[in-house]
Design a protein around this motif. Structure first.
Motif, PDB file in Angstrom:
ATOM      1  N   LYS A 175       0.807  -1.147   0.062  1.00 25.70           N
ATOM      2  CA  LYS A 175      -0.054   0.131   0.003  1.00 25.70           C
ATOM      3  C   LYS A 175       0.994   1.211   0.124  1.00 25.70           C
ATOM      4  CE  LYS A 175      -1.126  -1.934   4.218  1.00 25.70           C
ATOM      5  NZ  LYS A 175      -0.592  -3.100   3.859  1.00 25.70           N
ATOM      6  N   HIS A 176       0.297   2.279  -0.642  1.00 27.08           N
ATOM      7  CA  HIS A 176       1.065   3.417  -0.911  1.00 27.08           C
ATOM      8  C   HIS A 176       0.114   4.479  -0.497  1.00 27.08           C
ATOM      9  CE1 HIS A 176       4.629   1.463  -2.213  1.00 27.08           C
ATOM     10  NE2 HIS A 176       4.029   0.652  -2.824  1.00 27.08           N
ATOM     11  N   ILE A 177      -0.912   4.363   0.114  1.00 28.95           N
ATOM     12  CA  ILE A 177      -1.969   5.223   0.474  1.00 28.95           C
ATOM     13  C   ILE A 177      -1.459   6.610   0.857  1.00 28.95           C
ATOM     14  CG2 ILE A 177      -2.660   4.667   2.881  1.00 28.95           C
ATOM     15  CD1 ILE A 177      -5.437   4.582   1.747  1.00 28.95           C
ATOM     16  N   MET A 221       1.062   8.159  -0.238  1.00 34.05           N
ATOM     17  CA  MET A 221       1.164   8.911  -1.137  1.00 34.05           C
ATOM     18  C   MET A 221       0.113   9.754  -1.824  1.00 34.05           C
ATOM     19  SD  MET A 221       4.099   6.472  -2.804  1.00 34.05           S
ATOM     20  CE  MET A 221       4.470   7.532  -4.080  1.00 34.05           C
ATOM     21  N   ALA A 222      -1.101   9.523  -1.642  1.00 37.79           N
ATOM     22  CA  ALA A 222      -2.413   9.945  -2.645  1.00 37.79           C
ATOM     23  C   ALA A 222      -2.820  11.229  -1.650  1.00 37.79           C
ATOM     24  CB  ALA A 222      -3.256   9.070  -2.439  1.00 37.79           C
ATOM     25  N   PRO A 223      -3.325  12.172  -2.289  1.00 36.76           N
ATOM     26  CA  PRO A 223      -3.947  13.283  -1.637  1.00 36.76           C
ATOM     27  C   PRO A 223      -5.194  12.980  -0.870  1.00 36.76           C
ATOM     28  CG  PRO A 223      -3.645  13.817  -3.819  1.00 36.76           C
ATOM     29  CD  PRO A 223      -3.513  12.212  -3.949  1.00 36.76           C
ATOM     30  N   GLU A 248      -8.449  12.659  -2.657  1.00 41.64           N
ATOM     31  CA  GLU A 248      -8.583  11.336  -3.461  1.00 41.64           C
ATOM     32  C   GLU A 248      -9.075  10.052  -2.543  1.00 41.64           C
ATOM     33  OE1 GLU A 248      -8.452  10.813  -6.886  1.00 41.64           O
ATOM     34  OE2 GLU A 248      -8.593  13.240  -6.810  1.00 41.64           O
ATOM     35  N   ILE A 249      -8.332  10.012  -1.392  1.00 39.38           N
ATOM     36  CA  ILE A 249      -8.762   9.028  -0.615  1.00 39.38           C
ATOM     37  C   ILE A 249     -10.190   9.053  -0.062  1.00 39.38           C
ATOM     38  CG2 ILE A 249      -8.062   7.952   1.829  1.00 39.38           C
ATOM     39  CD1 ILE A 249      -5.149   8.977   1.244  1.00 39.38           C
ATOM     40  N   GLN A 258     -12.415   8.011  -3.110  1.00 37.33           N
ATOM     41  CA  GLN A 258     -12.458   6.695  -3.217  1.00 37.33           C
ATOM     42  C   GLN A 258     -13.019   5.842  -2.111  1.00 37.33           C
ATOM     43  OE1 GLN A 258     -11.542   4.973  -6.053  1.00 37.33           O
ATOM     44  NE2 GLN A 258     -11.447   7.011  -6.938  1.00 37.33           N
TER      45      GLN A 258
END
Length: 164
Positions: free
Chosen positions: A69-71, A73-75, A78-79, A82
């Protein structure tokens, strides 16, 4: 699945067999779930709650412990988007509407209507995505469409009168 696979690879490939078998298995399990919804005679809300809870109990530990997981790294926006879309709309709303449709219309009618989803998706992919509808995919679409049409036109047997 085999017709679509043959269309993509030129011939059915042994490499695609595990995926084809998983696809067929998932279809069988979903059909069983649809039939059991009617047999269990449970409310759509209760089914939705059970499916969401069981999915979370099974999936979240696997995700937390084993999957990359590279959660971070996401803005955050966006999280959140989603989480709302995948966690609420897809899981809760779609499951509830499916269970409610089965409750109201019956398993057979819902199964017949749902079989048109891949047909519509395949046909829409041609103008919207520029996909090539090869002969295998076209044959698959025709077979599924004819099956759905036969199912929709089939008369259900009249209910036998019960004992008086």
């Amino acid at each position: 699945a085999t017709l679509f696979s043959a269309n993509l690879h030129g011939a059915a490939s042994p490499d695609s067999l595990p995926g084809d078998l998983l696809f067929i298995s998932a279809s069988i399990l979903w059909a069983l779930f649809t039939v059991m919804l009617k047999r269990w005679q449970v409310r759509a809300f209760d089914v939705t709650l059970a499916v969401v809870a069981m999915s979370a109990i099974i999936y979240l530990p696997v995700y937390a412990l084993f999957l990359p997981k590279h959660i971070g790294m996401a803005p955050a926006g966006e999280i959140a988007l989603q989480a709302f879309f995948q966690g609420f709309l897809v899981v809760c709303v779609a499951m509830w509407t499916y269970a409610r449709a089965t409750e109201l219309l019956g398993a057979v009618k819902v199964a017949v209507m749902m079989s048109t989803v891949p047909v519509v998706g395949t046909l829409l992919s041609v103008p919207l995505l520029g996909e090539d509808l090869g002969s295998g995919a076209a044959l698959g679409v025709v077979i599924v469409f004819l099956g759905a049409l036969l199912g929709a036109l089939a008369k259900s047997p009249a209910a036998a009168p019960g004992p008086r």
